[in-house]
Design a protein around this motif. Sequence first.
Motif, PDB file in Angstrom:
ATOM      1  N   ASP A   2       0.847  -1.183   0.000  1.00 43.22           N
ATOM      2  CA  ASP A   2       0.000   0.000   0.000  1.00 43.22           C
ATOM      3  C   ASP A   2       0.885   1.236   0.000  1.00 43.22           C
ATOM      4  O   ASP A   2       1.904   1.276   0.655  1.00 43.22           O
ATOM      5  CB  ASP A   2      -0.881   0.061   1.254  1.00 43.22           C
ATOM      6  N   GLU A   3       0.454   2.226  -0.730  1.00 41.42           N
ATOM      7  CA  GLU A   3       1.131   3.515  -0.659  1.00 41.42           C
ATOM      8  C   GLU A   3       0.253   4.430   0.177  1.00 41.42           C
ATOM      9  O   GLU A   3      -0.950   4.476  -0.022  1.00 41.42           O
ATOM     10  CB  GLU A   3       1.341   4.090  -2.054  1.00 41.42           C
ATOM     11  N   PRO A   4       0.835   5.147   1.125  1.00 42.86           N
ATOM     12  CA  PRO A   4       0.019   6.024   1.966  1.00 42.86           C
ATOM     13  C   PRO A   4      -0.593   7.149   1.142  1.00 42.86           C
ATOM     14  O   PRO A   4      -0.180   7.396   0.020  1.00 42.86           O
ATOM     15  CB  PRO A   4       1.020   6.569   2.985  1.00 42.86           C
ATOM     16  N   ASN A   5      -1.567   7.811   1.738  1.00 40.30           N
ATOM     17  CA  ASN A   5      -2.149   8.979   1.078  1.00 40.30           C
ATOM     18  C   ASN A   5      -1.040   9.969   0.782  1.00 40.30           C
ATOM     19  O   ASN A   5      -0.315  10.383   1.673  1.00 40.30           O
ATOM     20  CB  ASN A   5      -3.193   9.649   1.981  1.00 40.30           C
ATOM     21  N   SER A   6      -0.885  10.291  -0.474  1.00 42.06           N
ATOM     22  CA  SER A   6       0.132  11.251  -0.889  1.00 42.06           C
ATOM     23  C   SER A   6      -0.554  12.563  -1.237  1.00 42.06           C
ATOM     24  O   SER A   6      -1.405  12.576  -2.120  1.00 42.06           O
ATOM     25  CB  SER A   6       0.875  10.730  -2.115  1.00 42.06           C
ATOM     26  N   PRO A   7      -0.207  13.653  -0.563  1.00 44.35           N
ATOM     27  CA  PRO A   7      -0.837  14.926  -0.908  1.00 44.35           C
ATOM     28  C   PRO A   7      -0.262  15.476  -2.211  1.00 44.35           C
ATOM     29  O   PRO A   7       0.902  15.278  -2.525  1.00 44.35           O
ATOM     30  CB  PRO A   7      -0.479  15.827   0.272  1.00 44.35           C
ATOM     31  N   THR A   8      -1.097  16.143  -2.979  1.00 39.66           N
ATOM     32  CA  THR A   8      -0.653  16.828  -4.184  1.00 39.66           C
ATOM     33  C   THR A   8      -0.450  18.298  -3.824  1.00 39.66           C
ATOM     34  O   THR A   8      -0.910  18.745  -2.770  1.00 39.66           O
ATOM     35  CB  THR A   8      -1.683  16.693  -5.321  1.00 39.66           C
ATOM     36  N   PRO A   9       0.228  19.065  -4.671  1.00 40.58           N
ATOM     37  CA  PRO A   9       0.479  20.484  -4.333  1.00 40.58           C
ATOM     38  C   PRO A   9      -0.790  21.293  -4.082  1.00 40.58           C
ATOM     39  O   PRO A   9      -0.759  22.262  -3.337  1.00 40.58           O
ATOM     40  CB  PRO A   9       1.218  21.008  -5.564  1.00 40.58           C
ATOM     41  N   ASP A  10      -1.916  20.914  -4.667  1.00 42.59           N
ATOM     42  CA  ASP A  10      -3.140  21.693  -4.486  1.00 42.59           C
ATOM     43  C   ASP A  10      -4.074  21.106  -3.432  1.00 42.59           C
ATOM     44  O   ASP A  10      -5.242  21.447  -3.383  1.00 42.59           O
ATOM     45  CB  ASP A  10      -3.862  21.871  -5.820  1.00 42.59           C
ATOM     46  N   ARG A  12      -5.049  17.877  -2.846  1.00 42.46           N
ATOM     47  CA  ARG A  12      -5.740  16.610  -3.083  1.00 42.46           C
ATOM     48  C   ARG A  12      -4.926  15.488  -2.460  1.00 42.46           C
ATOM     49  O   ARG A  12      -3.735  15.620  -2.235  1.00 42.46           O
ATOM     50  CB  ARG A  12      -5.912  16.377  -4.580  1.00 42.46           C
ATOM     51  N   ARG A  13      -5.580  14.348  -2.191  1.00 42.46           N
ATOM     52  CA  ARG A  13      -4.880  13.204  -1.618  1.00 42.46           C
ATOM     53  C   ARG A  13      -5.046  12.017  -2.534  1.00 42.46           C
ATOM     54  O   ARG A  13      -6.123  11.780  -3.056  1.00 42.46           O
ATOM     55  CB  ARG A  13      -5.407  12.903  -0.230  1.00 42.46           C
ATOM     56  N   LEU A  14      -3.979  11.272  -2.737  1.00 35.93           N
ATOM     57  CA  LEU A  14      -3.966  10.134  -3.632  1.00 35.93           C
ATOM     58  C   LEU A  14      -3.591   8.882  -2.864  1.00 35.93           C
ATOM     59  O   LEU A  14      -2.618   8.873  -2.123  1.00 35.93           O
ATOM     60  CB  LEU A  14      -2.952  10.375  -4.765  1.00 35.93           C
ATOM     61  N   LEU A  15      -4.364   7.812  -3.048  1.00 39.56           N
ATOM     62  CA  LEU A  15      -4.083   6.529  -2.420  1.00 39.56           C
ATOM     63  C   LEU A  15      -4.004   5.473  -3.511  1.00 39.56           C
ATOM     64  O   LEU A  15      -4.909   5.360  -4.338  1.00 39.56           O
ATOM     65  CB  LEU A  15      -5.189   6.163  -1.426  1.00 39.56           C
TER      66      LEU A  15
END
Length: 67
Positions: A2-10, A12-15
């Motif tokens: 699993d990859e943790p929630n990665s924040p984007t510059p604006d 948003r969160r990506l999982l």
Amino acid sequence: MDEPNSPTPDGRRLLLAPAGEAWSWRLTTPGGESIAGLAPDCAAARRSAAFAVFVVQALERTRQRWF
């Protein structure tokens, strides 16, 4: 893996997470809306999520201009 929630510059969160023989991706906006999908591998899931970010940003820009 699993990859943790990665924040984007604006904000948003990506999982990214394995889902059986595929990979799932979920993009969450700062407002709490969620967009998700499946892809055959991790790289494709990352590309799909990146495209979703592009589409969401374009729709937000359009909404700001016209509504």
